[in-house]
Design an enzyme around this catalytic site. Sequence first.
Site, PDB file in Angstrom:
ATOM      1  N   THR A  15       0.786  -1.245   0.089  1.00 33.47           N
ATOM      2  CA  THR A  15       0.126   0.028   0.100  1.00 33.47           C
ATOM      3  C   THR A  15       0.797   1.236  -0.155  1.00 33.47           C
ATOM      4  O   THR A  15       1.713   1.288   0.749  1.00 33.47           O
ATOM      5  CB  THR A  15      -0.886  -0.111   1.380  1.00 33.47           C
TER       6      THR A  15
ATOM      7  N   LYS B 284      -1.181  -0.910  -4.133  1.00 31.59           N
ATOM      8  CA  LYS B 284      -2.444  -0.418  -3.770  1.00 31.59           C
ATOM      9  C   LYS B 284      -2.206   1.101  -3.636  1.00 31.59           C
ATOM     10  O   LYS B 284      -1.475   1.599  -2.627  1.00 31.59           O
ATOM     11  CB  LYS B 284      -2.794  -1.097  -2.574  1.00 31.59           C
TER      12      LYS B 284
ATOM     13  N   HIS C 255      -7.784   4.696  -0.743  1.00 34.02           N
ATOM     14  CA  HIS C 255      -8.058   4.318   0.681  1.00 34.02           C
ATOM     15  C   HIS C 255      -9.418   4.469   1.103  1.00 34.02           C
ATOM     16  O   HIS C 255      -9.490   5.002   2.415  1.00 34.02           O
ATOM     17  CB  HIS C 255      -7.141   5.026   1.321  1.00 34.02           C
TER      18      HIS C 255
HETATM   19  C1  FNR Z   1      -8.673   0.516   5.674  1.00 36.99           C
HETATM   20  N1  FNR Z   1      -7.995   0.510   4.471  1.00 36.99           N
HETATM   21  C2  FNR Z   1      -6.825   0.088   4.746  1.00 36.99           C
HETATM   22  N2  FNR Z   1      -5.915  -0.233   3.371  1.00 36.99           N
HETATM   23  C3  FNR Z   1      -4.730  -0.789   3.707  1.00 36.99           C
HETATM   24  O1  FNR Z   1      -4.127  -0.948   2.567  1.00 36.99           O
HETATM   25  N3  FNR Z   1      -4.230  -1.338   4.975  1.00 36.99           N
HETATM   26  C4  FNR Z   1      -4.945  -1.313   6.201  1.00 36.99           C
HETATM   27  O2  FNR Z   1      -4.510  -1.543   7.013  1.00 36.99           O
HETATM   28  C5  FNR Z   1      -6.175  -0.560   6.106  1.00 36.99           C
HETATM   29  N4  FNR Z   1      -7.020  -0.332   7.199  1.00 36.99           N
HETATM   30  C6  FNR Z   1      -8.266   0.168   6.940  1.00 36.99           C
HETATM   31  C7  FNR Z   1      -9.265   0.292   8.084  1.00 36.99           C
HETATM   32  C8  FNR Z   1     -10.347   0.704   7.906  1.00 36.99           C
HETATM   33  C9  FNR Z   1     -11.449   0.555   9.042  1.00 36.99           C
HETATM   34  C10 FNR Z   1     -10.905   0.798   6.522  1.00 36.99           C
HETATM   35  C11 FNR Z   1     -12.397   1.403   6.356  1.00 36.99           C
HETATM   36  C12 FNR Z   1     -10.101   0.838   5.655  1.00 36.99           C
HETATM   37  C13 FNR Z   1      -8.522   0.907   3.309  1.00 36.99           C
HETATM   38  C14 FNR Z   1      -9.192  -0.237   2.409  1.00 36.99           C
HETATM   39  O3  FNR Z   1      -8.101  -1.222   2.187  1.00 36.99           O
HETATM   40  C15 FNR Z   1      -9.956  -0.039   1.145  1.00 36.99           C
HETATM   41  O4  FNR Z   1      -9.128   0.645   0.315  1.00 36.99           O
HETATM   42  C16 FNR Z   1     -11.195   0.896   1.547  1.00 36.99           C
HETATM   43  O5  FNR Z   1     -11.753   0.586   2.759  1.00 36.99           O
HETATM   44  C17 FNR Z   1     -12.308   0.648   0.318  1.00 36.99           C
HETATM   45  O6  FNR Z   1     -13.305   1.450   0.401  1.00 36.99           O
HETATM   46  P1  FNR Z   1     -14.663   1.001   0.981  1.00 36.99           P
HETATM   47  O7  FNR Z   1     -15.152  -0.324   0.568  1.00 36.99           O
HETATM   48  O8  FNR Z   1     -14.543   0.942   2.593  1.00 36.99           O
HETATM   49  O9  FNR Z   1     -15.443   2.124   0.741  1.00 36.99           O
END
Ligand code: FNR
Length: 364
Positions: A161, A237, A261
Site C-alpha cells: 500500500t 495499492k 483508501h
Molecule cells: C482501511 N484500509 C486499509 N488499507 C490498507 O491498505 N491497509 C489497512 O490496514 C487498511 N485499514 C483500513 C481500516 C479501515 C477501518 C478501513 C475502512 C479501511 C482501506 C481499505 O483497504 C480500502 O481501500 C477501502 O476501505 C475501500 O473503500 P470502502 O469499500 O471501505 O468504501
Amino acid sequence: MNAPAPQPLCAQDYADLARQHLAPAIWAWLESGGADEITVRSNRAAYDGTRLRSRVLRPLAGAHTRLDLSGQALAHPLLIAPMAWHGLVHPDAEQATALAAAATGTPFIVSAQSGTPIETLAALPGPPHLWFQLYAQTSREDTLALARRALAAGARALVLTVDAPVNGVRNAEQRSSFRPPSHIRSVHLDGLSPPSSRPTPPGGSPLFDSGLLDAAPTWDEVTWLREQLPDTPLWLKGILDPDDARAARAHGIDGLIVSNHGGRCLDTLPSTLDALPGVARAVEGRIPILMDGGIRRGTDILKALALGARGVLIGRPVLHALAVGGAPAAAHLIQILRGELEVAMALTGCPTLADIGPDALWDR
Ligand code: FNR
C-alpha cells in the site's frame, strides 16, 4: 410480542444495523474519511451517476462469474480489502473474516495491521485464500521479513500500500476521541523497528521535522522489493494517476489496485471510478487492475469491470456485516453482492465477466 429482527437484504442494511451495534467512537474509526469526506462521497456518487445499458434477448445459458487473476482461479471477482483490527467490531476478529472468505471462495487480503497472525488464519478450515498487505517499514530488512513471513504462511500475493505514508486528517475520528483498546494491536509489527521520531525543534513541523517521513517509501523501495522477491505476485495499492501506473509497470509490478483508501487519506481526491479509465489506458491491458472505494451494490461492481477493473475489493461493508453477525453475516454480505452482480450481468446481457465492457454503460 417483539417483531422479528429485520433480515439484512443489502450492504446498506448491514451498515444501518452495524451503526446500532457499535460504540460511536468505533463507528467513527470505521466510517470516517479524510477532512470533509468529499472523496468518501465522491466514491459513491460516481457509481450513482453512472447508468447501465440494458440489453435484451442475448443468450445467457452457461453464464458464470469465474475468472483467472494472474494464474489464480477465482469463482467471482470480489476480494476482501485489507483493513486493520477486525477485533474492534467482533470478538472473532480476522478469524471470522477468514472463515467467511473461505466459505464464499473470496480472497482475503490480510492487513499488515491485522490483530490476528496470518499463520492462525492460514490454518483455518477451507483453507482461506489469503493475500497479505504490507506497508514499507522503517528498515528494508523489516519489510522483507514481513513479506517472507506472510509468504511462508501461504499468502499467494503481496500488496504494497503506497497511498498512506501518513494518516489522513480524519476529523470525525478525532472528534470521537477514538483509541484502540489495549488488547487490539498490529501483531505482525511486534519486534519490528518503530518509525523514527525525533523531538520536533521549536517552530518546526511535527510531520516534516520529526523524522516520521524518513522511512516513507519511494520507487527505490519498490525496485528493491521487486528484486528481493522476483517470483512473488506483487501488487501496488493506492494508484490513481496514469503516470504512477506507467511507473509501476516499468518497475515490474504484477498488478495495480486503483484506490483512494476509501477516502480516508487525502480529501478531494477523485473517485476511484473516475480515476480507473486513465489507469486502464496507461497499462494497456498488460497488467491486471483491481479497484476499491464505495462499492455497495452488484451494479457498482459491474460498472468497475466495465471501465477496466478485473475485480473489486470490498472494504467497510465486510466490517459492517462482521459487527452484526460475525462470520455468517460476512459470508452473507459477500453472497448478496455476488448475487446482485449476477443479476446485473444477466440484465445487461453479459453472461461472463469478459462480456462486460464500456458498452455495458449507457453514456460511454
Ligand atoms: C482501511 N484500509 C486499509 N488499507 C490498507 O491498505 N491497509 C489497512 O490496514 C487498511 N485499514 C483500513 C481500516 C479501515 C477501518 C478501513 C475502512 C479501511 C482501506 C481499505 O483497504 C480500502 O481501500 C477501502 O476501505 C475501500 O473503500 P470502502 O469499500 O471501505 O468504501
